[in-house]
Write a protein that holds these residues in place. Structure first.
Motif, short mmCIF file in Angstrom:
data_model
loop_
_atom_site.label_atom_id
_atom_site.label_comp_id
_atom_site.label_asym_id
_atom_site.label_seq_id
_atom_site.Cartn_x
_atom_site.Cartn_y
_atom_site.Cartn_z
N GLY A 58 0.81 -1.22 0.00
CA GLY A 58 0.00 0.00 0.00
C GLY A 58 0.84 1.27 0.00
O GLY A 58 0.33 2.35 0.25
N ASP B 218 -4.07 9.09 -4.48
CA ASP B 218 -3.82 7.76 -3.91
C ASP B 218 -4.70 7.47 -2.70
O ASP B 218 -5.22 6.37 -2.53
N LYS B 219 -4.90 8.49 -1.84
CA LYS B 219 -5.71 8.29 -0.64
C LYS B 219 -7.17 8.05 -1.00
O LYS B 219 -7.83 7.17 -0.44
N THR C 132 -7.73 4.66 -2.40
CA THR C 132 -7.78 3.64 -1.34
C THR C 132 -9.17 3.60 -0.71
O THR C 132 -9.71 2.51 -0.45
N ASP D 138 -6.38 -0.18 -5.92
CA ASP D 138 -5.02 -0.51 -5.49
C ASP D 138 -4.13 0.73 -5.43
O ASP D 138 -4.47 1.78 -5.94
N TYR D 139 -2.96 0.55 -4.84
CA TYR D 139 -1.94 1.60 -4.77
C TYR D 139 -0.91 1.39 -5.89
O TYR D 139 -0.53 0.24 -6.12
N GLY E 271 -3.03 4.79 -6.66
CA GLY E 271 -4.38 4.93 -7.21
C GLY E 271 -4.52 5.96 -8.31
O GLY E 271 -5.51 5.93 -9.06
N ARG F 294 -0.45 2.46 3.14
CA ARG F 294 -1.90 2.47 3.12
C ARG F 294 -2.47 2.69 4.54
O ARG F 294 -3.41 3.45 4.75
N LEU G 191 -2.83 6.22 5.51
CA LEU G 191 -3.45 7.11 4.54
C LEU G 191 -4.72 7.80 5.03
O LEU G 191 -5.18 8.72 4.41
N HIS G 192 -5.32 7.36 6.13
CA HIS G 192 -6.62 7.92 6.50
C HIS G 192 -6.50 8.97 7.58
O HIS G 192 -5.56 8.99 8.32
#
Ligand code: KG4
Ligand code: ZN
Length: 343
Positions: A38, A165-166, A169, A174-175, A177, A339, A342-343
């Motif tokens: 990720g 990318d975020k 996700t 996939d990464y 993105g 990944r 990422l949030h």
């Protein structure tokens, strides 16, 4: 002058041979295995560079039909980037410089992205406005000469590529993105969902993309609580892409008008985005501004763009200015996240 250039700042190992401004070879080996984590894992990246670099340099020389004895200088990316990755490229370059008695030119990776479009079209006139958009950077520069540039604005939080990318996700892609959002967006309606264009009217050249990620997160939780259905993906991707691209294009065109430049250049991984490419060209044409975009192969990290900058540096200075093997690598601001972060 023949230059051997080396780039290893993140997850691409690349070597190029330039004869003047002509790219005789540009070999890029991408470390696709990071996708399963990720995001780029720095330690694995540097080990993979170490494994690949010798073969990549040999391939670049043999494809160019040029031997080391015909090389006049070595160029290498020394910043910004992942420290372990940069160390592999710079040490390999230093070894070659020492062995063959060559000057060595350290090059800033962002300078490389600024001039990546010039590898195909070298008609750029100073001063010009440059938009550099990648996974780690979103910056508008006013470039006054090869050695002078001013940062007009940058992102306060996430870079544009990071935003792509975020959000990807969150949608379940996939990464990395960005390319997938671009692909799905081509079948979607960019007006279907209205996502925020943060700071578009801020009156400066600053960006903020973290609010977009939050907006998409809450939107998905409300609209699709049990997961995003496949049929919603193209419209979601097109709407997200449009929110990001609208801000990038609007601010870049405003900067070009304010500073009365004739040319805009765009570089970095996100410059591969099809909506960004078509929208910025269309808007600029209306204002009689020319946009220089990198060929697709020069959007991603590559050594040819590093060689191009090195040619300029060598032509503007004494070759003896480039005998110092003690220059350091500098991580600076490049950001790559996993990944889970990422949030
Ligand atoms: O310049 P780059 O190769 O590496 C960094 O220095 O970060 O940029 C990688 C970034 C990633 O975030 C990736 O998702 C984004 O560029 N990217 C794209 C596209 N191709 C790559 N974003 C949107 N549309 C694309 N077609
Ligand atoms: Zn880059």
């Amino acid at each position: 002058m023949n230059i051997l250039a080396i780039e290893s700042s993140c997850d691409e190992t690349s070597a190029a041979v330039l004869a003047g401004d002509e790219v005789r070879s540009n070999i890029v080996s991408s470390q696709f295995f990071h996708g399963r984590f990720g995001g780029v894992v720095p330690e694995l990246a540097s080990r993979a560079h170490l494994k690949a670099i010798s073969a990549i340099v040999s391939e670049a020389l043999s494809k160019a039909g040029i031997g080391m004895e015909e090389i006049a200088a070595v160029a290498v990316t020394n910043q910004p980037g992942l420290v372990g990755s940069l160390i592999v490229g710079t040490n390999f370059a230093k070894g070659l410089a020492l062995r063959y008695g060559l000057p060595i030119v350290p090059v800033n990776h962002i300078d490389g992205h600024i001039y990546s479009g010039c590898l195909q079209d070298n008609s750029v006139k100073f001063p010009f406005v440059a938009l550099v958009v990648s996974g780690g950077h979103t910056v508008i520069f006013l470039v006054e000469s090869y050695n002078e540039y001013r940062v007009l604005g940058t992102t306060r939080d996430d870079a544009a590529g990071e935003a792509f990318d975020k959000v990807a996700t969150l949608i379940g892609l996939d990464y990395p993105g960005g390319p997938l959002i671009d692909k799905f967006a081509s079948d979607g309606n960019p007006k279907k969902y209205d996502f925020p264009r943060s700071m578009i009217h801020s009156g400066n050249y600053e960006f903020s993309f973290s609010g977009l990620k939050t907006a998409v997160k809450y939107f998905l939780a409300k609209e699709f609580p049990s997961g995003v259905p496949c049929e919603a993906i193209p419209d979601l991707c097109a709407s997200v892409q449009s929110a990001i691209v609208d801000v990038l294009v609007s601010k870049t065109i405003t900067a070009a008008l304010e500073y009365k430049v004739e040319h805009i250049v765009v570089g970095g991984g996100v410059s591969a985005n099809s909506a960004l490419r078509s929208q910025i060209v269309a808007m600029a044409e209306k204002k009689r501004i020319k946009v220089i975009l990198p060929a697709m192969g020069y959007c991603i990290d590559n050594a040819a763009m590093i060689g191009f900058v090195a040619q300029r540096k060598l032509s503007e200075a004494d070759v003896y200015d480039f005998t110092d093997l003690s220059f350091r690598v500098n991580a600076n601001t490049i950001r790559k996240k996993k990944r889970s972060e990422l949030h």
